[in-house]
Write an enzyme that holds these catalytic residues in place. Sequence first.
Site, short mmCIF file in Angstrom:
data_model
loop_
_atom_site.label_atom_id
_atom_site.label_comp_id
_atom_site.label_asym_id
_atom_site.label_seq_id
_atom_site.Cartn_x
_atom_site.Cartn_y
_atom_site.Cartn_z
N TYR A 7 -125.57 -89.64 2.65
CA TYR A 7 -125.60 -91.10 2.80
C TYR A 7 -125.60 -91.48 4.28
CZ TYR A 7 -123.80 -95.91 2.82
OH TYR A 7 -123.62 -97.25 3.06
N SER A 49 -124.27 -98.26 8.48
CA SER A 49 -122.93 -98.02 7.91
C SER A 49 -122.02 -97.38 8.95
CB SER A 49 -123.07 -97.07 6.71
OG SER A 49 -121.84 -96.51 6.38
N1 NAD Z 1 -119.96 -102.69 0.89
C1 NAD Z 1 -119.61 -101.93 1.93
O1 NAD Z 1 -118.43 -101.77 2.22
C2 NAD Z 1 -120.68 -101.29 2.79
C3 NAD Z 1 -120.27 -100.46 3.85
C4 NAD Z 1 -121.24 -99.87 4.66
C5 NAD Z 1 -122.58 -100.12 4.41
N2 NAD Z 1 -122.95 -100.91 3.36
C6 NAD Z 1 -124.38 -101.11 3.13
O2 NAD Z 1 -124.63 -102.49 2.96
C7 NAD Z 1 -125.66 -102.68 2.00
C8 NAD Z 1 -125.18 -103.59 0.89
O3 NAD Z 1 -124.00 -103.03 0.33
P1 NAD Z 1 -123.35 -103.60 -1.00
O4 NAD Z 1 -121.92 -103.25 -0.99
O5 NAD Z 1 -123.75 -105.01 -1.21
O6 NAD Z 1 -124.08 -102.64 -2.07
P2 NAD Z 1 -124.45 -102.88 -3.59
O7 NAD Z 1 -124.63 -101.54 -4.20
O8 NAD Z 1 -123.48 -103.84 -4.25
O9 NAD Z 1 -125.85 -103.62 -3.47
C9 NAD Z 1 -127.05 -102.94 -3.24
C10 NAD Z 1 -128.08 -103.55 -4.16
O10 NAD Z 1 -129.32 -102.92 -3.89
C11 NAD Z 1 -129.98 -102.63 -5.09
N3 NAD Z 1 -130.84 -101.47 -4.84
C12 NAD Z 1 -130.46 -100.20 -4.58
N4 NAD Z 1 -131.53 -99.42 -4.38
C13 NAD Z 1 -132.62 -100.23 -4.51
C14 NAD Z 1 -134.00 -100.02 -4.43
N5 NAD Z 1 -134.51 -98.80 -4.18
N6 NAD Z 1 -134.82 -101.07 -4.59
C15 NAD Z 1 -134.34 -102.30 -4.85
N7 NAD Z 1 -133.02 -102.56 -4.97
C16 NAD Z 1 -132.17 -101.54 -4.80
C17 NAD Z 1 -128.88 -102.34 -6.11
O11 NAD Z 1 -129.29 -102.59 -7.43
C18 NAD Z 1 -127.79 -103.31 -5.65
O12 NAD Z 1 -127.84 -104.52 -6.37
C19 NAD Z 1 -126.08 -101.28 1.53
O13 NAD Z 1 -127.20 -100.89 2.30
C20 NAD Z 1 -124.88 -100.42 1.87
O14 NAD Z 1 -125.26 -99.08 2.11
C21 NAD Z 1 -122.03 -101.49 2.55
#
Ligand code: NAD
Length: 208
Positions: free
Chosen positions: A178, A153
Site C-alpha cells: 500500500y 498517505s
Molecule cells: N482514511 C484515512 O485515514 C486515510 C489515511 C491515509 C490515506 N488515505 C487515502 O485517502 C483516500 C480516501 O480514503 P478513505 O478513507 O475515504 O477511503 P474509502 O475506502 O472510504 O474510500 C475510497 C473509495 O474509493 C472507491 N474505490 C476504490 N478503488 C476504486 C477504483 N479502482 N475505482 C473507483 N472507485 C474506487 C471505494 O469504493 C471507496 O468508496 C484513499 O486514497 C486512501 O488511501 C486515507
Amino acid sequence: MRADYKELDTTKTYLITGAAGFIDYFLAKRLLEQGCRVICIDNLNDYYDVSLKQARLEKLMQTKSSGIFTFLKGDISDKDMVNTAFSKYKPHIVVNLAAQAGVRYSIENPDAYIQSNIIGFYNILEACRHSYDQADNQHSNYQGVEHLVYASSSSVYGANKKVPFSEGDFVDNPVSLYAATKKSNELMAYTYSHLYNIPAIGLRFFTV
Ligand SMILES: NC(=O)c1ccc[n+]([C@@H]2O[C@H](COP(=O)([O-])OP(=O)(O)OC[C@H]3O[C@@H](n4cnc5c(N)ncnc54)[C@H](O)[C@@H]3O)[C@@H](O)[C@H]2O)c1
C-alpha cells in the site's frame, strides 16, 4: 482553512474519484453545499460494507444545494470509462481519492492495489494530460485540468524513526505494498506535472 472555502470557485467542475468513500463523501458534500458542479466516480467495491457507501451516495443525491451532482459507477482502472468521463464533463479540478486502502489487506490482496492505485492513478494522470488537447477557447473556454489533488498517505514514512514526520523526510523505504503504491503515486504525479505542467498536490493523510 476556512478562507479557502470562501475562495472556492463555484463556476468550476470538480471531478472526485471515490466519492462514496469516507473522506471523499465529505468533500463532495461540502462542494455541493457551496454550489459546485460535482462529478463522482466510484466502483462501490466491497472492501467494507457497500450499504454504507450507498447510504453516502443517497445523502449526496439528497443534499439540498445549488450544486449539481452526477454519479458515475465505474472503476478508475477502466481507461475508456475515465477518458469518457473527462471528455464529457471537462473537469477543471480533479481530486483522486479512489484507492485500495489498508496496510494489512495488501498482504492477501496485492492485485487490488496495483489495479486501483497504480493503473487507476495512471489513467487519471493520462486523462489530465489529454484534457489539454480538449482546450477550446472558441466555444467553451475550457483550458483543461487546472489542478489535480490526490491522496497519498502517511504510510510513505515507513519505518522512519524521526518524529514528527516532515514532507522533506526520506521516504524511500515503504514497508507495505500500500505504502509503495502511494509513494509511486507521488513519483508519477511529479513526472506528469513536470512533463505536462499539470499543477498537482499530493496529500499525505494520516489516520483520518
Ligand atoms: N482514511 C484515512 O485515514 C486515510 C489515511 C491515509 C490515506 N488515505 C487515502 O485517502 C483516500 C480516501 O480514503 P478513505 O478513507 O475515504 O477511503 P474509502 O475506502 O472510504 O474510500 C475510497 C473509495 O474509493 C472507491 N474505490 C476504490 N478503488 C476504486 C477504483 N479502482 N475505482 C473507483 N472507485 C474506487 C471505494 O469504493 C471507496 O468508496 C484513499 O486514497 C486512501 O488511501 C486515507
